[in-house]
Design an enzyme around this catalytic site. Structure first.
Site, PDB file in Angstrom:
ATOM      1  N   ALA A  82       0.813  -1.214   0.000  1.00  0.00           N
ATOM      2  CA  ALA A  82       0.000   0.000   0.000  1.00  0.00           C
ATOM      3  C   ALA A  82       0.848   1.267   0.000  1.00  0.00           C
ATOM      4  O   ALA A  82       0.357   2.343   0.305  1.00  0.00           O
ATOM      5  CB  ALA A  82      -0.905  -0.029   1.229  1.00  0.00           C
TER       6      ALA A  82
ATOM      7  N   HIS B 154      -0.178   7.362   3.837  1.00  0.00           N
ATOM      8  CA  HIS B 154       1.241   7.100   4.130  1.00  0.00           C
ATOM      9  C   HIS B 154       2.099   8.097   3.368  1.00  0.00           C
ATOM     10  O   HIS B 154       1.953   8.242   2.146  1.00  0.00           O
ATOM     11  CB  HIS B 154       1.634   5.690   3.678  1.00  0.00           C
TER      12      HIS B 154
ATOM     13  N   ASN C 138       3.269  -4.137   7.857  1.00  0.00           N
ATOM     14  CA  ASN C 138       3.715  -4.445   6.493  1.00  0.00           C
ATOM     15  C   ASN C 138       4.347  -3.244   5.804  1.00  0.00           C
ATOM     16  O   ASN C 138       5.396  -3.359   5.178  1.00  0.00           O
ATOM     17  CB  ASN C 138       2.550  -4.994   5.673  1.00  0.00           C
TER      18      ASN C 138
HETATM   19  N1  NAD Z   1       2.352  -6.089   2.043  1.00  0.00           N
HETATM   20  C1  NAD Z   1       1.282  -5.323   2.212  1.00  0.00           C
HETATM   21  O1  NAD Z   1       1.264  -4.144   1.876  1.00  0.00           O
HETATM   22  C2  NAD Z   1       0.047  -5.900   2.825  1.00  0.00           C
HETATM   23  C3  NAD Z   1      -1.155  -5.179   2.763  1.00  0.00           C
HETATM   24  C4  NAD Z   1      -2.278  -5.758   3.302  1.00  0.00           C
HETATM   25  C5  NAD Z   1      -2.214  -6.984   3.929  1.00  0.00           C
HETATM   26  N2  NAD Z   1      -1.030  -7.631   4.002  1.00  0.00           N
HETATM   27  C6  NAD Z   1      -0.903  -8.918   4.697  1.00  0.00           C
HETATM   28  O2  NAD Z   1      -1.261  -9.958   3.798  1.00  0.00           O
HETATM   29  C7  NAD Z   1      -1.890 -11.018   4.523  1.00  0.00           C
HETATM   30  C8  NAD Z   1      -3.250 -11.328   3.910  1.00  0.00           C
HETATM   31  O3  NAD Z   1      -4.086 -10.174   3.989  1.00  0.00           O
HETATM   32  P1  NAD Z   1      -5.652 -10.286   3.678  1.00  0.00           P
HETATM   33  O4  NAD Z   1      -6.211  -8.913   3.714  1.00  0.00           O
HETATM   34  O5  NAD Z   1      -5.874 -11.135   2.483  1.00  0.00           O
HETATM   35  O6  NAD Z   1      -6.135 -11.062   4.992  1.00  0.00           O
HETATM   36  P2  NAD Z   1      -7.453 -11.956   5.185  1.00  0.00           P
HETATM   37  O7  NAD Z   1      -7.659 -12.033   6.644  1.00  0.00           O
HETATM   38  O8  NAD Z   1      -8.560 -11.436   4.341  1.00  0.00           O
HETATM   39  O9  NAD Z   1      -7.014 -13.386   4.611  1.00  0.00           O
HETATM   40  C9  NAD Z   1      -6.034 -14.176   5.193  1.00  0.00           C
HETATM   41  C10 NAD Z   1      -6.360 -15.635   4.900  1.00  0.00           C
HETATM   42  O10 NAD Z   1      -5.261 -16.425   5.341  1.00  0.00           O
HETATM   43  C11 NAD Z   1      -5.758 -17.545   6.055  1.00  0.00           C
HETATM   44  N3  NAD Z   1      -4.736 -17.967   7.027  1.00  0.00           N
HETATM   45  C12 NAD Z   1      -4.356 -17.346   8.165  1.00  0.00           C
HETATM   46  N4  NAD Z   1      -3.404 -18.046   8.808  1.00  0.00           N
HETATM   47  C13 NAD Z   1      -3.177 -19.143   8.034  1.00  0.00           C
HETATM   48  C14 NAD Z   1      -2.309 -20.252   8.168  1.00  0.00           C
HETATM   49  N5  NAD Z   1      -1.527 -20.391   9.246  1.00  0.00           N
HETATM   50  N6  NAD Z   1      -2.319 -21.202   7.201  1.00  0.00           N
HETATM   51  C15 NAD Z   1      -3.153 -21.091   6.134  1.00  0.00           C
HETATM   52  N7  NAD Z   1      -4.018 -20.054   5.966  1.00  0.00           N
HETATM   53  C16 NAD Z   1      -4.024 -19.096   6.894  1.00  0.00           C
HETATM   54  C17 NAD Z   1      -7.029 -17.053   6.720  1.00  0.00           C
HETATM   55  O11 NAD Z   1      -7.903 -18.143   7.028  1.00  0.00           O
HETATM   56  C18 NAD Z   1      -7.601 -16.133   5.659  1.00  0.00           C
HETATM   57  O12 NAD Z   1      -8.458 -16.814   4.755  1.00  0.00           O
HETATM   58  C19 NAD Z   1      -1.971 -10.546   5.987  1.00  0.00           C
HETATM   59  O13 NAD Z   1      -0.905 -11.086   6.738  1.00  0.00           O
HETATM   60  C20 NAD Z   1      -1.832  -9.058   5.875  1.00  0.00           C
HETATM   61  O14 NAD Z   1      -1.239  -8.459   7.028  1.00  0.00           O
HETATM   62  C21 NAD Z   1       0.083  -7.119   3.437  1.00  0.00           C
END
Ligand code: NAD
Length: 271
Positions: free
Chosen positions: A124, A222, A192
């Protein structure tokens, strides 16, 4: 015809499901979605239901065995472990839960030694391209200012620890100032953005973070400022939250898809 890169998605939530759909649309010329994985079976079933091609669910280990490129979009608690497994099995990976890699930067060196690629999208945040170019010279400072409505900071360990009354804030207030390392501990929900910035630049100890709030704010904004031999850059991103998960910005999802496109395309634009 070019052989398609076989991908598997670990974490079929907000980001994972959008990447899955993109594999059958924008990315379909380059990638074949071969496997899904989620700790919640209902999530893999729901994503499989969105796809034309039948795509099976696997365990983390089995998925890594099946594909060429592993996409982690699950949780910071497992992202480092997934990179470790990819190193062992010599598979490339794309990591979204970048916060899970902070403090474990040695994994990135191990990945280089093993000859695998680890892709970390900008997420983001804008300005990473300039920061990477600037890193070729000397960098004096990297500062991230994150502006969030008070609601967006609720529940953060730092807010609880310092007994900050978010409801009592009437004007623009700096809530936190410190290193990215401290910010990650105090505000894990911002992890992140700070982690990507730290890894791309001068590390989590030297990267400075300011968190500002005001009841007037409606978006998560940001601002990155970098100063160095090259001059000064500032980049501001006003993020619209994704409809499915307000914690995840729409740009983070787009950035994952754009990174995948970058892997496959022969022309690379931008640093
Ligand atoms: N890099 C970035 O800029 C950025 C931005 C947003 C989110 N993220 C990260 O990306 C990840 C996903 O975000 P999202 O919005 O899709 O979240 P979300 O909660 O919508 O989806 C996460 C999915 O992962 C599954 N999950 C969680 N732990 C698990 C495990 N141990 N094994 C298998 N599956 C598992 C959950 O059941 C869920 O379906 C998060 O960790 C979030 O912090 C990163």
């Amino acid at each position: 015809m070019m052989t398609k890169i076989k991908v598997g998605i670990i974490g079929c939530g907000t980001i994972g499901s959008e990447i899955a759909k993109a594999c059958e649309a924008r990315l379909s010329g380059f990638f074949e979605l071969a496997a899904l994985c989620d700790k919640d079976e209902a999530k893999t079933t729901a994503v499989a239901g969105l796809l034309k091609k039948k795509t099976a669910a696997f365990s983390v280990d089995e998925l890594i065995r099946q594909v060429d490129l592993v996409i982690e979009a699950a949780s910071a608690s497992i992202s480092a472990g997934i990179v470790e497994k990819c190193i062992k099995r010599k598979k490339d990976c794309l990591v979204m839960s970048v916060g899970g890699l902070l403090g474990k930067e040695s994994l990135l060196h191990q990945a280089a030694t093993a000859g695998i690629k680890v892709y970390i999208p900008s997420g983001a945040l804008c300005g990473i391209d300039g920061l990477k170019s600037a890193s070729v010279g000397k960098i004096d400072s990297v500062t991230l200012t994150t502006r969030k409505p008070p609601k967006g900071l609720e529940g953060a360990p730092y807010i609880k620890e310092k007994n900050i009354d978010l409801g009592g804030i009437k004007a623009e207030t700096v809530i936190f100032e410190g290193s990215a390392e401290e910010a990650v501990r105090g505000f894990p929900a911002n992890v992140n953005v700070s982690a990507v910035l730290s890894l791309a630049g001068i590390g989590a100890k030297k990267t400075r973070v300011r968190i500002v709030t005001s009841p007037e704010y409606t978006k998560n904004v940001h601002e990155v400022e970098v100063a160095g031999d090259f001059g000064v850059l500032s980049a501001r991103t006003e993020n619209v939250p994704s409809a499915a998960n307000p914690k995840t910005s729409a740009l983070a999802i787009f950035s994952a898809i754009a990174t995948l496109e970058g892997i496959a395309k022969s022309v690379r634009i931008g640093t």
